[in-house]
Design an enzyme around this catalytic site. Structure first.
Site, PDB file in Angstrom:
ATOM      1  N   HIS A  50     -68.687  26.405  27.764  1.00  0.00           N
ATOM      2  CA  HIS A  50     -68.760  25.199  28.715  1.00  0.00           C
ATOM      3  C   HIS A  50     -70.213  24.478  28.366  1.00  0.00           C
ATOM      4  O   HIS A  50     -71.098  25.346  28.108  1.00  0.00           O
ATOM      5  CB  HIS A  50     -68.901  25.666  30.197  1.00  0.00           C
ATOM      6  CG  HIS A  50     -67.461  25.990  30.542  1.00  0.00           C
ATOM      7  ND1 HIS A  50     -67.298  26.187  31.883  1.00  0.00           N
ATOM      8  CD2 HIS A  50     -66.387  26.093  30.145  1.00  0.00           C
ATOM      9  CE1 HIS A  50     -66.017  26.609  32.067  1.00  0.00           C
ATOM     10  NE2 HIS A  50     -65.222  26.524  30.727  1.00  0.00           N
ATOM     11  N   GLU A  52     -72.615  23.677  30.092  1.00  0.00           N
ATOM     12  CA  GLU A  52     -74.111  24.586  30.930  1.00  0.00           C
ATOM     13  C   GLU A  52     -74.216  25.589  30.073  1.00  0.00           C
ATOM     14  O   GLU A  52     -75.540  25.985  29.932  1.00  0.00           O
ATOM     15  CB  GLU A  52     -73.329  24.877  32.154  1.00  0.00           C
ATOM     16  CG  GLU A  52     -73.018  23.805  33.260  1.00  0.00           C
ATOM     17  CD  GLU A  52     -71.333  23.564  33.183  1.00  0.00           C
ATOM     18  OE1 GLU A  52     -70.810  23.447  32.082  1.00  0.00           O
ATOM     19  OE2 GLU A  52     -71.045  23.735  34.215  1.00  0.00           O
ATOM     20  N   CYS A  80     -68.609  25.809  37.172  1.00  0.00           N
ATOM     21  CA  CYS A  80     -67.649  26.804  37.589  1.00  0.00           C
ATOM     22  C   CYS A  80     -68.442  28.236  38.052  1.00  0.00           C
ATOM     23  O   CYS A  80     -69.609  28.028  37.937  1.00  0.00           O
ATOM     24  CB  CYS A  80     -66.703  27.006  36.383  1.00  0.00           C
ATOM     25  SG  CYS A  80     -67.541  28.086  35.258  1.00  0.00           S
ATOM     26  N   CYS A  83     -70.552  29.637  35.142  1.00  0.00           N
ATOM     27  CA  CYS A  83     -71.755  28.768  34.891  1.00  0.00           C
ATOM     28  C   CYS A  83     -72.816  28.811  35.863  1.00  0.00           C
ATOM     29  O   CYS A  83     -73.990  28.824  35.542  1.00  0.00           O
ATOM     30  CB  CYS A  83     -71.427  27.426  34.394  1.00  0.00           C
ATOM     31  SG  CYS A  83     -70.434  27.322  32.888  1.00  0.00           S
TER      32      CYS A  83
END
Lengths: 147, 147
Positions: A50, A52, A80, A83
């Site tokens: 992801h 992040e 999410c 993260c």
């Protein structure tokens, strides 16, 4: 460019690569960019890639430290649970995000990672920054997939 | 060696490097080892470098796919919310862990990631495997730090 503009640029670049358009940037207390990335899940064959996670790891590598005190994580979508928890482990001071994510978010929704009594380090949270643009990018990406 | 024995070996190796002794291994349906790692947070300057994240990413790289259906993640400690969520994203079929972690765990404690209605893929969970050995490793490591 402001951090959210950098994150939006990373999100657009991710869309151009066929990735879910989410972008993130880590800045230090002086506003210096330490890490920036868009989603790379498909490209890197890595479900944890992801935006992040990539920006946080880049920033930590830049500082040579697993902790990023005083730093801000700015991202186009509510993080999410994975993260959000990672940002806590990296000791991020502030999480700024664009669009809210009622289905997959873990900050204001679902697991609400920072509200758990077991969360040792809860960053300050600011949601809804440039929300419209951030959400539109995602909506248009998924609409095009369904066409 | 069984998967939990491999995970225990990785945990002991992590302790020898001065890292919190947690080890993890990803095996496919045939029992083949696709990824194995111990914690590398300090060594890699990466707060997200938990044993599970590293083993999952290694396995995905080995298969050239961000999804690991049919695979089992075996780890010496109950995964935290970050790692539990990552295992779900990687489509892990089964999570087997040793010691329970009432403070930091995110499977049977805290965020209970797989119990959330928003969790799209909840692996089967088996906890308490070789619990005593897994917990002793951690207890001895932290006792030595306080000495």
């Amino acid at each position: 460019m402001t951090p959210i503009e950098i994150a939006l640029q990373e999100a657009r670049d991710a869309a151009a690569r066929g990735e879910v358009p989410v972008g993130a940037v880590v800045t230090d207390a002086a506003g210096r960019v330490l890490g920036r990335a868009g989603n790379r899940v498909e490209q890197d064959h890595d479900a944890s890639a992801h935006a992040e996670m990539l920006a946080l790891r880049q920033a930590a590598a830049a500082l040579g430290s697993p902790r990023l005190p005083g730093c801000t994580l700015t991202v186009t979508l509510e993080p999410c649970p994975m993260c959000a928890q990672a940002a806590s482990f990296f000791r991020i001071r502030r999480v700024v995000f664009g669009a809210y994510d009622p289905k997959g978010g873990g900050v204001e929704h679902g697991a609400r990672i920072y509200a758990a009594p077991s969360c040792h380090h809860a960053p300050e949270v600011v949601g809804g920054v440039r929300e419209g643009e951030c959400a539109t990018l995602l909506r248009e990406f998924f609409a095009a997939l369904r066409r």
